[in-house]
Scaffold this motif. Structure first.
Motif, PDB file in Angstrom:
ATOM      1  N   CYS A  23       0.683  -1.113   0.140  1.00 32.87           N
ATOM      2  CA  CYS A  23      -0.170  -0.051  -0.122  1.00 32.87           C
ATOM      3  C   CYS A  23       0.879   1.387  -0.069  1.00 32.87           C
ATOM      4  O   CYS A  23       0.590   2.113  -0.802  1.00 32.87           O
ATOM      5  N   GLN A  26       5.230   3.242  -3.902  1.00 31.96           N
ATOM      6  CA  GLN A  26       4.647   4.044  -5.316  1.00 31.96           C
ATOM      7  C   GLN A  26       5.075   2.991  -6.343  1.00 31.96           C
ATOM      8  O   GLN A  26       6.300   2.911  -6.561  1.00 31.96           O
ATOM      9  N   TRP A 108      -0.054   8.427  -3.599  1.00 32.04           N
ATOM     10  CA  TRP A 108      -0.130   8.087  -4.857  1.00 32.04           C
ATOM     11  C   TRP A 108      -1.560   7.808  -5.343  1.00 32.04           C
ATOM     12  O   TRP A 108      -1.772   7.495  -6.532  1.00 32.04           O
ATOM     13  N   VAL A 109      -2.592   8.123  -4.704  1.00 30.49           N
ATOM     14  CA  VAL A 109      -3.908   8.063  -4.975  1.00 30.49           C
ATOM     15  C   VAL A 109      -4.417   9.345  -5.377  1.00 30.49           C
ATOM     16  O   VAL A 109      -4.615  10.350  -4.439  1.00 30.49           O
ATOM     17  N   LYS A 131      -6.789  -0.323 -10.219  1.00 31.57           N
ATOM     18  CA  LYS A 131      -5.879   0.980 -10.240  1.00 31.57           C
ATOM     19  C   LYS A 131      -7.020   2.058 -10.338  1.00 31.57           C
ATOM     20  O   LYS A 131      -6.807   3.361 -10.187  1.00 31.57           O
ATOM     21  N   SER A 185      -1.603   0.933  -6.761  1.00 31.01           N
ATOM     22  CA  SER A 185      -0.792   2.120  -7.411  1.00 31.01           C
ATOM     23  C   SER A 185      -0.368   2.006  -8.837  1.00 31.01           C
ATOM     24  O   SER A 185      -0.330   0.890  -9.240  1.00 31.01           O
ATOM     25  N   PRO A 186      -0.470   3.139  -9.553  1.00 29.06           N
ATOM     26  CA  PRO A 186      -1.050   4.426  -9.021  1.00 29.06           C
ATOM     27  C   PRO A 186      -2.521   4.723  -9.163  1.00 29.06           C
ATOM     28  O   PRO A 186      -3.003   4.002 -10.132  1.00 29.06           O
ATOM     29  N   CYS A 209      -4.108  -1.509   0.263  1.00 32.56           N
ATOM     30  CA  CYS A 209      -4.938  -0.582   0.333  1.00 32.56           C
ATOM     31  C   CYS A 209      -6.538  -0.583   0.182  1.00 32.56           C
ATOM     32  O   CYS A 209      -6.756  -0.999  -0.832  1.00 32.56           O
TER      33      CYS A 209
END
Length: 259
Positions: A23, A26, A108-109, A131, A185-186, A209
C-alpha cells in the motif's frame, strides 16, 4: 546466450511484481507509453498535370461566358437569420460536461471531483483490486441512498472498525466473507454523488490499500451475487451498506435486518 535470456526473464518478473507493491509503495507507472503521440499517415494526391504546357491555364469545360449584351447573373445577397432564431439555437445547444479535476491527493492516489467521462470496466472479481475505482450514490426503497462500485455492487461498513483514525479490523476469515474494496498504485478514484474530500484509503494489516469513505473502510459481502443485492444489510447488527457521507443506512425490515 543462456545467461542473457535469464537476465531478461528476471527483469520481466520484477516489472510484474512492481504492480503488486504494498500500500505505501509507489509502483512505477506504465502509462507513459500511452501518452506518446500516435503518428497519423496522411496521403496527399499529386496535383493534376497541365496538358497545355507550363505557363498556360488549363481549359475549363462547360464554363461559357455570358453574352456581351446581357449583364452577368448575380446571386441575391445572403441575409442573416433573425436574432431570435440565433438566440433559440444557442439556448437549445447543451453545454459540454466539465471534465473532472483532481480534488484531493493521498500520496499516490488521486481522488477526482466527479465521475469519469470515459467508460471504466470494473474488475469481475471482488477479490482483486484495481488502479481505477468508481463510487456511485445509489437509491434503494428499503434502506435509502447507499454507495456502490462501478459494477453496482453494494459497499458496506463495519461497526467494529474506526474512522478516526481510519482502521480495519476485518482480517483473515472475516475478510474472506467481507472482501475489502482495494485500490492499487498508482490509483484513481472517481466518486459520483460522494464528496471527494471524504474519500481516501487506509493501509490494512496485510499491506494492501482499502478505500475509505469519511474514514470508514468499505467492503463487499460474499453472498451478494448481483448488482443491487443487499444481503449483508444489518448482519450481526454490525454490517450496513454505507451512505455517501460514511454513515450507516437503515436496517432492512424482517429477518435480514435482525440477524
Amino acid at each position: 546466450m543462456i545467461k542473457r535470456s535469464r537476465t531478461i526473464y528476471v527483469a520481466t518478473m520484477l516489472a510484474g511484481l512492481a504492480g503488486l507493491s504494498a500500500c505505501g509503495s509507489q509502483a512505477a507507472s506504465t502509462d507513459s507509453a500511452a501518452d506518446l503521440p500516435v503518428p497519423v499517415a496522411v496521403q496527399q494526391s499529386a496535383a493534376p498535370l497541365n496538358p497545355q504546357g507550363p505557363g498556360e491555364l488549363p481549359e475549363l469545360s462547360g464554363a461559357d461566358e455570358p453574352p456581351a449584351d446581357e449583364p452577368p447573373a448575380t446571386e441575391p445577397p445572403a441575409t442573416d437569420p433573425p436574432a431570435a432564431e440565433v438566440q433559440e439555437e444557442e439556448q437549445a445547444a447543451p453545454a459540454p460536461a466539465a471534465s473532472p479535476t483532481v480534488a484531493k491527493k493521498q500520496r499516490w492516489v488521486k481522488i477526482f471531483s466527479g465521475p469519469s467521462q470515459q467508460d471504466i470496466t470494473p474488475p469481475k472479481s471482488r477479490l482483486t483490486g484495481s488502479k481505477t475505482v468508481e463510487l456511485n450514490a445509489t437509491e434503494n426503497e428499503q434502506i435509502g441512498t447507499y454507495v456502490t462500485d462501478g459494477a453496482g455492487r453494494t459497499l458496506y461498513r463495519f461497526d467494529n472498525d474506526s474512522n478516526k483514525p481510519p482502521k480495519s479490523v476485518c482480517n483473515g476469515d472475516c475478510a474472506t466473507a467481507w472482501p475489502p474494496l482495494l485500490i492499487k498504485s498508482p490509483g484513481k478514484i472517481f466518486p459520483d454523488g460522494i464528496d471527494p474530500k471524504i474519500v481516501g484509503y487506509v493501509e490494512r494489516a496485510d499491506g494492501h490499500c482499502q478505500v475509505t469513505i469519511n474514514g470508514w473502510p468499505v467492503y463487499y459481502f460474499v453472498a451478494d451475487a448481483e448488482a443491487g443485492d443487499i444481503n449483508g444489510q444489518g448482519l450481526n447488527g454490525k454490517w450496513f451498506a454505507i451512505k455517501p457521507d460514511g454513515g450507516k443506512t437503515a436496517a432492512t425490515p424482517g429477518p435480514l435486518g435482525t440477524k
